[in-house]
Design a protein around this motif. Structure first.
Motif, PDB file in Angstrom:
ATOM      1  N   SER A   1      10.076  57.637  35.481  1.00  0.00           N
ATOM      2  CA  SER A   1       8.848  57.561  34.683  1.00  0.00           C
ATOM      3  C   SER A   1       8.157  56.224  34.902  1.00  0.00           C
ATOM      4  CB  SER A   1       9.174  57.752  33.195  1.00  0.00           C
ATOM      5  OG  SER A   1       9.798  58.992  32.966  1.00  0.00           O
ATOM      6  N   ALA A   2       6.969  56.113  34.334  1.00  0.00           N
ATOM      7  CA  ALA A   2       6.210  54.866  34.425  1.00  0.00           C
ATOM      8  C   ALA A   2       6.959  53.738  33.717  1.00  0.00           C
ATOM      9  CB  ALA A   2       4.825  55.056  33.813  1.00  0.00           C
ATOM     10  N   GLU A   3       6.670  52.532  34.141  1.00  0.00           N
ATOM     11  CA  GLU A   3       7.398  51.384  33.600  1.00  0.00           C
ATOM     12  C   GLU A   3       7.171  51.231  32.099  1.00  0.00           C
ATOM     13  OE1 GLU A   3       7.812  46.552  34.339  1.00  0.00           O
ATOM     14  OE2 GLU A   3       6.528  47.790  35.628  1.00  0.00           O
ATOM     15  N   ARG A   4       5.946  51.471  31.626  1.00  0.00           N
ATOM     16  CA  ARG A   4       5.665  51.364  30.187  1.00  0.00           C
ATOM     17  C   ARG A   4       6.487  52.355  29.397  1.00  0.00           C
ATOM     18  NH1 ARG A   4      -0.146  51.865  28.264  1.00  0.00           N
ATOM     19  NH2 ARG A   4      -0.174  53.630  29.693  1.00  0.00           N
ATOM     20  N   LEU A   5       6.635  53.577  29.918  1.00  0.00           N
ATOM     21  CA  LEU A   5       7.409  54.587  29.217  1.00  0.00           C
ATOM     22  C   LEU A   5       8.892  54.239  29.237  1.00  0.00           C
ATOM     23  CD1 LEU A   5       7.639  57.254  27.762  1.00  0.00           C
ATOM     24  CD2 LEU A   5       7.578  58.434  29.975  1.00  0.00           C
ATOM     25  N   ARG A   6       9.392  53.744  30.359  1.00  0.00           N
ATOM     26  CA  ARG A   6      10.804  53.371  30.431  1.00  0.00           C
ATOM     27  C   ARG A   6      11.116  52.235  29.457  1.00  0.00           C
ATOM     28  NH1 ARG A   6      10.128  53.318  36.048  1.00  0.00           N
ATOM     29  NH2 ARG A   6      10.520  51.056  36.055  1.00  0.00           N
ATOM     30  N   ALA A   7      10.158  51.329  29.284  1.00  0.00           N
ATOM     31  CA  ALA A   7      10.374  50.226  28.344  1.00  0.00           C
ATOM     32  C   ALA A   7      10.538  50.734  26.914  1.00  0.00           C
ATOM     33  CB  ALA A   7       9.209  49.241  28.420  1.00  0.00           C
ATOM     34  N   ILE A   8       9.757  51.757  26.539  1.00  0.00           N
ATOM     35  CA  ILE A   8       9.886  52.327  25.191  1.00  0.00           C
ATOM     36  C   ILE A   8      11.192  53.112  25.063  1.00  0.00           C
ATOM     37  CG2 ILE A   8       8.863  53.936  23.540  1.00  0.00           C
ATOM     38  CD1 ILE A   8       7.364  51.341  23.796  1.00  0.00           C
ATOM     39  N   LEU A   9      11.563  53.834  26.117  1.00  0.00           N
ATOM     40  CA  LEU A   9      12.795  54.631  26.064  1.00  0.00           C
ATOM     41  C   LEU A   9      14.038  53.749  25.989  1.00  0.00           C
ATOM     42  CD1 LEU A   9      11.996  57.424  28.691  1.00  0.00           C
ATOM     43  CD2 LEU A   9      11.999  57.632  26.197  1.00  0.00           C
TER      44      LEU A   9
ATOM     45  N   PHE B   1       3.283  60.933  26.773  1.00  0.00           N
ATOM     46  CA  PHE B   1       2.790  59.803  27.559  1.00  0.00           C
ATOM     47  C   PHE B   1       1.467  60.128  28.253  1.00  0.00           C
ATOM     48  CE2 PHE B   1       2.844  57.188  31.484  1.00  0.00           C
ATOM     49  CZ  PHE B   1       2.775  55.940  30.874  1.00  0.00           C
ATOM     50  N   ARG B   2       1.277  61.398  28.606  1.00  0.00           N
ATOM     51  CA  ARG B   2       0.026  61.804  29.248  1.00  0.00           C
ATOM     52  C   ARG B   2      -1.113  61.943  28.243  1.00  0.00           C
ATOM     53  NH1 ARG B   2       3.462  65.543  31.978  1.00  0.00           N
ATOM     54  NH2 ARG B   2       2.600  67.206  30.652  1.00  0.00           N
ATOM     55  N   GLY B   3      -0.836  61.816  26.973  1.00  0.00           N
ATOM     56  CA  GLY B   3      -1.874  61.914  25.958  1.00  0.00           C
ATOM     57  C   GLY B   3      -1.921  63.242  25.266  1.00  0.00           C
ATOM     58  N   GLU B   4      -0.931  64.105  25.505  1.00  0.00           N
ATOM     59  CA  GLU B   4      -0.888  65.400  24.853  1.00  0.00           C
ATOM     60  C   GLU B   4       0.046  65.320  23.648  1.00  0.00           C
ATOM     61  OE1 GLU B   4       0.368  68.231  27.710  1.00  0.00           O
ATOM     62  OE2 GLU B   4      -1.110  67.664  29.213  1.00  0.00           O
ATOM     63  N   GLY B   5      -0.015  66.358  22.813  1.00  0.00           N
ATOM     64  CA  GLY B   5       0.899  66.443  21.691  1.00  0.00           C
ATOM     65  C   GLY B   5       2.273  66.874  22.153  1.00  0.00           C
ATOM     66  N   ALA B   6       3.241  66.838  21.240  1.00  0.00           N
ATOM     67  CA  ALA B   6       4.602  67.233  21.589  1.00  0.00           C
ATOM     68  C   ALA B   6       4.683  68.687  22.010  1.00  0.00           C
ATOM     69  CB  ALA B   6       5.532  66.978  20.401  1.00  0.00           C
ATOM     70  N   ASP B   7       3.738  69.530  21.524  1.00  0.00           N
ATOM     71  CA  ASP B   7       3.742  70.955  21.869  1.00  0.00           C
ATOM     72  C   ASP B   7       2.803  71.272  23.028  1.00  0.00           C
ATOM     73  OD1 ASP B   7       1.447  70.335  20.559  1.00  0.00           O
ATOM     74  OD2 ASP B   7       1.532  72.014  19.131  1.00  0.00           O
ATOM     75  N   GLY B   8       2.237  70.223  23.665  1.00  0.00           N
ATOM     76  CA  GLY B   8       1.346  70.437  24.802  1.00  0.00           C
ATOM     77  C   GLY B   8      -0.115  70.478  24.436  1.00  0.00           C
ATOM     78  N   SER B   9      -0.465  70.485  23.153  1.00  0.00           N
ATOM     79  CA  SER B   9      -1.870  70.513  22.739  1.00  0.00           C
ATOM     80  C   SER B   9      -2.478  69.133  22.897  1.00  0.00           C
ATOM     81  CB  SER B   9      -1.977  70.955  21.275  1.00  0.00           C
ATOM     82  OG  SER B   9      -1.271  70.060  20.437  1.00  0.00           O
TER      83      SER B   9
END
Length: 578
Positions: free
Chosen positions: A203-211, A61-69
């Motif tokens: 989490s942010a509302e946008r992220l909760r909506a996807i989850l 959600f912060r714009g990083e990859g799943a591994d933190g990259s």
């Protein structure tokens, strides 16, 4: 918490710390210590898995990859133009949502593997612990101790069964709730079980909506298979718990044995509910995709793709583990597919000729005779004969379209034969009559045109529906060809009779005699297809013509007229292959 917490700064030999839980193995028998350590590891892995899933989702959600990259395409925005920046932003917004959905699927798979790998191990160690406890209790009387003494209380309260009840059961329940949340996001409408979020509450509302949103069809199908495997593993573990329950000889224990409840029974009930819930979604998604595919084929090429429809049901039969619980969704899905396909066929015939309508009628007839029966048979096998009204519902939808299209075609046939069965000018003068008598007129024009329209109608129906195709809606075994020819024949004879009656006063006696012969020829030739009402109308009109002709009757323009009628009849028989 099991185990002992040492004083600050002290370390006892044999003490282990597993995820803030302190366990001293010297306080328990060896088998019990091993079980405690393994159970604590399992509980720790469950919490770590949930925390890891939340961490990955937050990074994405912060714009990083799943591994933190850094995520690809998230470079410096100042180096991009305004249009490129806007496009890049839209791509990132779409990318992180897809990655979160993929993470949910991956988390579901990992949760299933965690339970599938650890439950057999814990059960095996638990069974060994219970056997060791039985041997220890059996040795007590020989050593002078009492099985019910105070020294045994601590061990009894920490039996393998109790550890499964107090630690494994809650940990497994939490793991399954996490898998259900990742796979489903939200409960189905009307479901008694409500899915709660295991992470991401702050989490942010946008992220909760996807989850908390349902997964797409392909990912839902994948998670359904995983959850079915998890339910099967929990069921096997729940059945195996019978071997681990305490077994003593006093009456109180015997009464408890009769009211035995497995520590994993509640978790298995949850697993069954979740599998039913997600498999119902699989049914809905599968039939929705099938309906869109069949509707596209129907509107584009005018075909009822029964093979794809049957393949959809057969695939569900292979994939579903609890199909009897999805009977309602299967029945509604089948009706949806047929309804959408019929709507597509309706769109196909718009601005098209009668040939297109006959094509749709042929597709509907084929569906009624073969496809629907095959689908109903497969659904009956799938749902254990729970869809008793399915065949009626599907046949009703298809029969409605078939009846509408065939009725429109028959109306078109009536209009066509009406234009062909016109007598023309009948109040001719004597000179005109003699001139035309000298000309060669092989067939009366209106009879030739009428028979030609019947032959054309037969060719259209035979090409689309074949000669022997029976119309089920009639219920008397009549074929489509017979019904079409009857409509054409009735239309021709009826129009000729009505026109003769309306112009009877202007018809000369000699001409009336010819028309009477023509009408008798029509009755003899088309008697096979004429209805009783039309036959009665033709007979009545012929009597009126004979009365008009009086005693001077010489046949239709003499002997040559009779020969021409015979030749026309032979041509008609050859064209219709009768």
């Amino acid at each position: 918490v099991d185990g002992k917490t040492p004083r600050a700064g002290s370390t006892r030999p044999g003490t282990f710390s597993i995820d803030r839980h302190i366990i001293c193995v010297r306080d328990y028998p060896p088998a019990m210590s091993c079980l405690l350590l393994q159970i604590s590891h399992f509980r720790s892995l469950v919490e770590k898995h949930i925390s890891a899933t939340e961490a990955v989702v937050d990074r994405i959600f912060r714009g990083e990859g799943a591994d933190g990259s850094p995520h690809p395409g998230s470079g410096n925005a100042s180096d991009l133009s305004s249009s490129e920046h806007s496009s890049s932003q839209r791509s990132r917004d779409k990318r992180w949502k897809i990655d979160v959905l993929d993470t949910r699927v991956d988390a579901t798979s990992k949760a299933v593997n965690l339970a599938k790998n650890w439950l057999p191990r814990l059960l095996q160690i638990g069974l060994a612990t219970e056997e060791a406890e039985k041997r220890r209790i059996a040795r007590k009387p020989r050593s002078g101790g009492s099985p019910g003494s105070e020294s045994d209380k601590e061990t009894t309260t920490r039996s393998a069964f109790e550890l499964f009840k107090t630690i494994v059961g809650p940990a497994l329940m939490r793991l399954h709730e996490h898998a259900a949340f990742c796979a489903l996001g939200v409960s189905n409408q009307g479901s008694a079980y409500k899915i709660g979020a295991t992470f991401g509450r702050s989490s942010a509302e946008r992220l909760r909506a996807i989850l908390q949103s349902p997964l797409p069809p392909s990912q839902t199908a994948k998670c359904a298979l995983e959850l079915a495997v998890l339910a099967e593993a929990i069921q096997e573990a729940n059945d195996a718990m019978v071997s681990i329950r305490p077994d003593t000889n006093n009456k109180k224990a015997e009464s408890k044995k009769k009211s035995y409840h497995s520590p994993l029974e509640k978790c298995y009930a949850l697993a069954s509910d979740v599998v039913i819930m997600i498999e119902r979604r699989v049914c809905i998604y599968s039939f929705d995709a099938c309906s869109r595919k069949l509707a596209a084929n129907a509107s584009g090429s005018g075909t009822f793709d029964g093979a794809s429809f049957l393949a959809c049901v057969q695939k569900l039969s292979d994939d579903l583990t609890r199909p009897d619980e999805c009977a309602t969704e299967v029945e509604k899905g089948c009706v949806l597919v047929v309804t959408k396909c019929c709507e597509g066929l309706t769109n196909y015939v718009k601005d098209r000729s009668d040939a297109a309508r006959l094509r749709v009628v042929a597709e509907c007839a084929d569906a009624l005779n073969t496809i629907i029966g095959d689908v109903v048979r497969e659904v009956s096998y799938l749902t254990n004969d729970q869809s008793e009204t399915l065949e009626t519902s599907l046949s009703s939808v298809v029969s409605t379209l078939e009846g509408e299209m065939f009725d429109v075609y028959l109306e078109s046939v009536k209009r066509n034969v009406e234009s062909c069965a016109r007598l023309g000018l009948i109040d001719e003068g004597e000179s005109t009559a003699r001139t035309k008598a000298d000309e060669v007129t092989p067939f009366p024009p209106y009879l030739a045109a009428s028979f030609l329209s019947i032959v054309r109608c037969r060719a259209q129906v035979e090409r689309a529906l074949r000669e022997a195709t029976v119309r089920n809606a009639e219920g008397n075994g009549s074929t489509y060809l017979f019904l079409a020819l009857r409509t054409a024949s009735d239309g021709i004879v009826e129009n000729i009779c009505l026109e003769l009656k309306s112009k009877l006063t202007r018809i000369r006696p000699t001409k009336a005699d010819a028309f009477a012969s023509h009408l008798q020829f029509l009755i003899n030739t088309l008697k096979k297809y004429l209805s009783e009402e039309t036959l009665a109308l033709a007979s009545d009109t012929r009597r009126m013509l004979l009365s008009k002709a009086g005693a001077k009757r010489h046949g239709p323009e003499g002997l040559s007229g009779l020969e021409n009628l015979e030749r026309l009849g032979r041509v008609y028989v050859m064209c219709l292959n009768e």
